[in-house]
Design a protein around this motif. Structure first.
Motif, mmCIF file in Angstrom:
data_model
loop_
_atom_site.group_PDB
_atom_site.id
_atom_site.type_symbol
_atom_site.label_atom_id
_atom_site.label_comp_id
_atom_site.label_asym_id
_atom_site.label_seq_id
_atom_site.Cartn_x
_atom_site.Cartn_y
_atom_site.Cartn_z
ATOM 1 N N ALA A 62 0.824 -1.217 0.000
ATOM 2 C CA ALA A 62 0.000 0.000 0.000
ATOM 3 C C ALA A 62 0.855 1.263 0.000
ATOM 4 C CB ALA A 62 -0.925 -0.010 1.209
ATOM 5 N N LEU A 63 2.097 1.139 0.458
ATOM 6 C CA LEU A 63 3.008 2.298 0.486
ATOM 7 C C LEU A 63 3.812 2.428 -0.808
ATOM 8 C CD1 LEU A 63 4.298 1.644 4.107
ATOM 9 C CD2 LEU A 63 3.019 3.674 3.425
ATOM 10 N N THR A 64 3.442 1.660 -1.825
ATOM 11 C CA THR A 64 4.128 1.580 -3.123
ATOM 12 C C THR A 64 5.474 0.871 -3.049
ATOM 13 O OG1 THR A 64 5.417 3.643 -3.204
ATOM 14 C CG2 THR A 64 3.101 3.795 -3.871
ATOM 15 N N VAL A 65 5.752 0.184 -1.958
ATOM 16 C CA VAL A 65 6.953 -0.639 -1.908
ATOM 17 C C VAL A 65 6.651 -1.897 -2.717
ATOM 18 C CG1 VAL A 65 8.552 -1.885 -0.400
ATOM 19 C CG2 VAL A 65 7.465 0.232 0.386
ATOM 20 N N THR A 66 7.608 -2.343 -3.547
ATOM 21 C CA THR A 66 7.382 -3.573 -4.291
ATOM 22 C C THR A 66 8.023 -4.734 -3.546
ATOM 23 O OG1 THR A 66 9.277 -2.909 -5.641
ATOM 24 C CG2 THR A 66 7.090 -2.543 -6.562
ATOM 25 N N VAL A 67 7.436 -5.916 -3.692
ATOM 26 C CA VAL A 67 7.920 -7.093 -2.977
ATOM 27 C C VAL A 67 8.078 -8.226 -3.964
ATOM 28 C CG1 VAL A 67 7.522 -8.656 -1.041
ATOM 29 C CG2 VAL A 67 6.416 -6.420 -1.066
ATOM 30 N N HIS A 220 12.374 -1.613 -2.659
ATOM 31 C CA HIS A 220 12.013 -2.949 -3.131
ATOM 32 C C HIS A 220 12.464 -3.976 -2.096
ATOM 33 C CE1 HIS A 220 11.110 -6.104 -6.000
ATOM 34 N NE2 HIS A 220 12.339 -6.570 -5.922
ATOM 35 N N VAL A 221 11.580 -4.899 -1.758
ATOM 36 C CA VAL A 221 11.918 -5.916 -0.765
ATOM 37 C C VAL A 221 11.980 -7.280 -1.434
ATOM 38 C CG1 VAL A 221 11.171 -7.094 1.354
ATOM 39 C CG2 VAL A 221 10.873 -4.618 1.127
ATOM 40 N N VAL A 222 13.109 -7.961 -1.286
ATOM 41 C CA VAL A 222 13.190 -9.356 -1.710
ATOM 42 C C VAL A 222 12.959 -10.186 -0.453
ATOM 43 C CG1 VAL A 222 14.610 -11.155 -2.760
ATOM 44 C CG2 VAL A 222 14.834 -8.763 -3.527
ATOM 45 N N LEU A 223 11.820 -10.860 -0.431
ATOM 46 C CA LEU A 223 11.389 -11.559 0.784
ATOM 47 C C LEU A 223 11.661 -13.056 0.649
ATOM 48 C CD1 LEU A 223 9.903 -11.266 3.525
ATOM 49 C CD2 LEU A 223 7.781 -11.688 2.282
ATOM 50 N N ILE A 224 12.552 -13.554 1.483
ATOM 51 C CA ILE A 224 12.881 -14.981 1.440
ATOM 52 C C ILE A 224 11.909 -15.738 2.347
ATOM 53 C CG2 ILE A 224 14.695 -16.693 1.854
ATOM 54 C CD1 ILE A 224 16.703 -14.285 1.647
ATOM 55 N N GLU A 225 11.191 -16.662 1.758
ATOM 56 C CA GLU A 225 10.166 -17.390 2.527
ATOM 57 C C GLU A 225 10.826 -18.543 3.268
ATOM 58 O OE1 GLU A 225 6.545 -16.834 1.855
ATOM 59 O OE2 GLU A 225 6.499 -16.169 -0.231
ATOM 60 N N ASP A 226 11.472 -18.213 4.373
ATOM 61 C CA ASP A 226 12.235 -19.238 5.092
ATOM 62 C C ASP A 226 11.425 -19.898 6.198
ATOM 63 O OD1 ASP A 226 12.080 -17.092 6.776
ATOM 64 O OD2 ASP A 226 14.136 -17.249 7.497
ATOM 65 N N VAL A 227 10.161 -19.531 6.343
ATOM 66 C CA VAL A 227 9.327 -20.213 7.336
ATOM 67 C C VAL A 227 8.449 -21.190 6.570
ATOM 68 C CG1 VAL A 227 7.674 -19.926 9.210
ATOM 69 C CG2 VAL A 227 9.287 -18.099 8.673
ATOM 70 N N PRO A 228 8.698 -22.498 6.704
ATOM 71 C CA PRO A 228 7.885 -23.453 5.958
ATOM 72 C C PRO A 228 6.416 -23.305 6.358
ATOM 73 C CG PRO A 228 9.694 -24.559 7.123
ATOM 74 C CD PRO A 228 9.667 -23.144 7.582
ATOM 75 N N GLN A 229 5.546 -23.484 5.404
ATOM 76 C CA GLN A 229 4.127 -23.293 5.650
ATOM 77 C C GLN A 229 3.634 -24.119 6.842
ATOM 78 O OE1 GLN A 229 3.498 -20.576 4.102
ATOM 79 N NE2 GLN A 229 1.553 -20.720 5.190
ATOM 80 N N ASP A 230 4.130 -25.376 6.962
ATOM 81 C CA ASP A 230 3.693 -26.248 8.066
ATOM 82 C C ASP A 230 4.101 -25.657 9.408
ATOM 83 O OD1 ASP A 230 2.903 -27.803 6.047
ATOM 84 O OD2 ASP A 230 4.429 -29.368 6.301
ATOM 85 N N ALA A 231 5.376 -25.259 9.447
ATOM 86 C CA ALA A 231 5.881 -24.687 10.695
ATOM 87 C C ALA A 231 5.076 -23.442 11.044
ATOM 88 C CB ALA A 231 7.354 -24.342 10.554
ATOM 89 N N ALA A 232 4.758 -22.685 9.999
ATOM 90 C CA ALA A 232 4.000 -21.461 10.232
ATOM 91 C C ALA A 232 2.643 -21.792 10.836
ATOM 92 C CB ALA A 232 3.824 -20.710 8.916
ATOM 93 N N GLN A 233 2.004 -22.849 10.297
ATOM 94 C CA GLN A 233 0.705 -23.264 10.844
ATOM 95 C C GLN A 233 0.868 -23.660 12.310
ATOM 96 O OE1 GLN A 233 -2.034 -22.869 9.224
ATOM 97 N NE2 GLN A 233 -0.982 -22.239 7.373
ATOM 98 N N ALA A 234 1.938 -24.423 12.583
ATOM 99 C CA ALA A 234 2.142 -24.956 13.927
ATOM 100 C C ALA A 234 2.347 -23.834 14.945
ATOM 101 C CB ALA A 234 3.337 -25.903 13.945
ATOM 102 N N GLN A 235 2.893 -22.687 14.456
ATOM 103 C CA GLN A 235 3.158 -21.576 15.378
ATOM 104 C C GLN A 235 1.883 -20.908 15.880
ATOM 105 O OE1 GLN A 235 5.687 -18.578 13.867
ATOM 106 N NE2 GLN A 235 7.518 -19.838 13.908
ATOM 107 N N GLN A 236 0.786 -21.187 15.181
ATOM 108 C CA GLN A 236 -0.441 -20.500 15.594
ATOM 109 C C GLN A 236 -0.878 -20.977 16.964
ATOM 110 O OE1 GLN A 236 -3.691 -20.058 12.941
ATOM 111 N NE2 GLN A 236 -2.386 -20.162 11.145
ATOM 112 N N PRO A 237 -1.360 -20.089 17.763
ATOM 113 C CA PRO A 237 -1.775 -20.491 19.096
ATOM 114 C C PRO A 237 -3.004 -21.395 19.042
ATOM 115 C CG PRO A 237 -2.286 -18.162 18.707
ATOM 116 C CD PRO A 237 -1.556 -18.653 17.513
#
Ligand code: SF4
Lengths: 237, 480
Positions: A62-67, A220-237
């Motif tokens: 929204a701030l015009t930063v590209t990712v 410009h942000v180069v975002l490395i997706e280093d959190v595996p989706q499963d782990a991310a799910q598991a982190q949810q409370p």
């Protein structure tokens, strides 16, 4: 002007109606400074991590930063090179002399010309790491150090930031707490911490919004997706 | 020789302002989009009102322990290698800055935006001593070229039209030639003008011997100073020269970064309607020995200028002010007459409440009268400062000391009688001044009512209109 110092403090204490060694007042200050307690933190800043990442991306976009999201560090040089092509920029990059950036597989893109060091007046593109992303407002937190010249955050027209998803946190308080833990207390606090929320801007001429006032026009942000989706799910409370 | 004071001429200033079409345009921006965005961004954060309460609590606690927090700040900053200079008066502060500049044989100093340097009249003083100060905030730069004071604390040059800016640039950068090509007649497109200022100032940053910034906060926890900007000029100013001088005032102290985080949530929203300003920077001492860049020396000049005397009195709450500008953006008087009319550094309701203390009631006596007591300033102030109450305090003081001319005293008494009867007051203002005239009993007294002459005839009350966020406007290319 030590005399002035004394007179200022005398005047303050006159107004407060107490002396310098007031035990109760000293204790209240000690308590606050050592507790570093959080005040009210908005709900939006306290989401589970996968939603933090989503919110962060929404906010910076929204701030015009590209990712550009990439699966691993191996893909960063391609992402950087693609960005230069997209914006028709020369292949020269001023890079922070940072171990993580040096370790990237640059040999994959031999045409990129990397130089290291602080920002210069004429740089068009800089490449730096970030310390944290703050989801609440889409803010990047970066700091100074031997491997982190902060002038690179301001002098070029284009600032490319490499960030890992695991570095994204909910609130500013989270990011400050992480920084305190990493540097090991106030004695080791870095000279400069920059919190950057979008590209440089001004509305000083007739209130008309213009990007790139003194700092970067594009972020410009180069975002490395280093959190595996499963782990991310598991982190949810 | 602090900043030049023209406050005693408030009425004439206001009259001139009301006749200035450029100022009317600028005020429309402030009253429209700027004030509107505050409403929008506040409504997008459900906790906004609760955060205001938190911010007030933080500052009240800090003020109640201000001496101790300042000591802790000083100790922590000194431990990081910064030097703290305590200055009671503007004169001490100016001399301190001059001595520091001389220690570096400085010829040019770049400056980030700092109201306190305006308060102490630093630029004129440095120039007198053959040191060239260069303002780098675009708005401040423009008014420096025009030799004018700021008209607004956030948008200092909003009273200048793009044509006027282009003329100033033509006069001051005659040799400007991007890519070696000298353009024909200067464009008046804001984008082009901004690029020009960027290129010209870029060289100045690298040439400067000293960089001077203000501070929004002094963090007791780690001895850091903080600035909040959108352009990035403050950061270039403080990271390129060999010496960084922070010029600020003592009430900026705050305990922890957690406390700063809370106040930041209400600051930008109240100022410009942003969730966060673009650059929030924490600066802590000079560069470390191994650092890749940064200043070799850091000095923090802390001005009192009567602030310490506000503790424990009627004015203490003014020290919660975070200089966001919301009170002026939303003030019907400010929207009508603009910042210059107030005649000193801090305009609008905050100026009307603060200036009598800083420059004396005699000089600032008209300012607390420049109010309709509509209460809007207090309503929008993120720090919930009771500005109308403080203005009323000054009026009473002026009245008791018989500073105000007798005619005006009479007028105010009549007005005060009315103001205590809200329904009648509303009726009176709605149907024009006829009712007041009847109450006041004579036309002469009416003319001495707050701003009554001229103002009522020409005032307009632009209601805050949502103008869309900066980004929404920028994306839609609304560049008029
Ligand atoms: S008085 Fe309140 S609204 Fe006005 S500038 Fe200060 S904090 Fe902002």
């Amino acid at each position: 002007m030590s005399n002035s110092r004394e007179r200022i403090f005398n005047s303050l204490r006159r107004g407060l109606g107490r002396g310098p060694e007031d035990a109760k007042a000293q204790a209240a200050v000690n308590a606050r400074l050592s507790a570093m307690a959080r005040n009210l933190v908005p709900q939006r800043a306290q989401l589970p991590h996968p939603q933090q990442v989503k919110l962060f991306i929404e906010k910076i976009t929204a701030l015009t930063v590209t990712v550009q999201r990439v699966a691993s560090t191996a893909a960063v040089p391609d992402a950087v090179a693609d960005y230069l092509v997209l914006h028709n920029l020369p292949t020269e990059i001023r890079m922070a002399p940072h171990d993580e950036l040096r370790a990237l597989p640059w040999q994959k893109r031999p045409l990129l010309q990397l130089s290291e060091g602080p920002g210069r007046a004429t740089d068009l593109v800089s490449l730096t790491p970030a310390f944290a992303g703050i989801a609440e407002t889409g803010t990047l937190m970066l700091h100074s150090g031997p491997q982190n010249p902060t002038t690179l955050h301001f002098t070029p027209d284009n600032h490319i930031v490499v960030l890992r998803a695991s570095q994204i946190s909910g609130s500013m308080e989270d990011a400050f707490a992480k920084l305190r833990a990493q540097v090991g207390g106030a004695d080791h606090w870095p000279r400069t911490v920059n919190m950057v929320t979008g590209p440089s801007r001004t509305a000083d001429i007739e209130g008309v919004p213009v990007l790139g006032a003194h700092g970067p026009r594009r972020l410009h942000v180069v975002l490395i997706e280093d959190v595996p989706q499963d782990a991310a799910q598991a982190q949810q409370p | 020789m602090s900043a030049h004071i023209t406050s005693p001429a408030f009425k004439d200033n206001a009259k001139a302002a009301l006749a200035d079409p450029n100022l009317r345009k600028a005020m429309a921006i402030i009253a429209g989009p700027m004030a509107g965005r505050r409403v929008e961004s506040a409504s997008e954060l459900p906790e906004f009102e609760a955060l205001r309460d938190e911010a007030v609590k933080i500052k009240n606690h800090t003020l109640a322990h201000m001496d101790i927090y300042l000591e802790r700040f000083e100790a922590a900053a000194t431990a990081r290698g910064a030097h703290v200079h305590w200055c009671r008066t503007p004169r001490e502060a100016r001399e301190t800055v001059l001595a520091l500049c001389r220690s570096r044989n400085a010829r040019t100093v770049t400056k980030g935006k700092s109201m306190v340097t305006e308060e102490i009249g630093l630029n004129a003083f440095l120039e007198q001593h053959s040191i060239q100060p260069v303002e780098t905030d675009l708005g401040e730069y423009i008014i420096q070229l025009a030799h004018e004071p700021p008209s607004h604390i956030i948008g200092p040059a909003l009273h200048k039209t793009r044509e006027q800016v282009a003329e100033l640039f033509e006069e001051h950068h005659p040799d400007y030639a991007p890519n070696g090509i000298k353009p024909g007649p200067r464009s008046t497109e804001p984008q082009t003008l901004v690029s020009e200022a960027r290129a010209v100032l870029r060289e100045r940053y690298f040439q400067a011997d000293v960089g001077i910034t203000g501070a929004n906060f002094l963090v007791a926890e780690n001895g850091a100073t903080m600035i909040v900007t959108n352009e990035g000029n403050g950061d270039l100013t403080q990271s390129l020269p060999k010496m960084h001088i922070v010029v600020t005032s003592i009430e900026k102290v705050i305990p922890t970064l957690e406390d700063v985080s809370t106040i930041l949530r209400v600051l930008a929203r109240s100022a410009t309607g942003q969730e966060m300003s673009v650059y929030t920077t924490v600066s802590c001492g000079p560069k470390r020995p191994d650092d890749a860049d940064g200043p070799e020396e850091m000095h923090i000049v802390l001005l009192d200028n009567g602030r310490s005397e506000m503790l424990g009195g009627e004015l203490q709450e003014l020290m919660r002010c975070i200089r966001c500008g919301a009170c002026m953006n939303n003030c019907p008087v400010y929207q009508s007459v603009g910042g210059h009319a107030y005649g000193w550094v801090y305009p609008g309701p905050i100026g009307a409440a603060l200036d009598p203390h800083l420059i004396g009631l005699e000089a600032a006596q008209h300012l607390p009268n420049a109010s309709t007591f509509c209460g809007k300033c207090q309503e929008v102030c993120p720090m919930r400062i009771p500005l109308p109450k403080i203005m009323r305090h000054w009026r009473e003081q002026a009245h008791d000391k018989r500073i105000t001319p007798p005619m005006q005293r009479w007028g105010i008494e009549a007005w005060a009688w009315l103001a205590q009867r809200p329904a009648l007051y509303r009726l009176a203002t709605r149907i024009g001044m006829t009712a007041l005239r009847a109450v006041a009993g004579s036309k002469g007294r009416l003319r001495s009512l707050p701003l009554a002459d001229g103002w009522t005839a020409q005032r307009d009350f632009p209601a805050p209109q949502p103008g869309g966020s900066f980004m929404a406007q920028w994306k839609s290319g609304r560049r008029r």
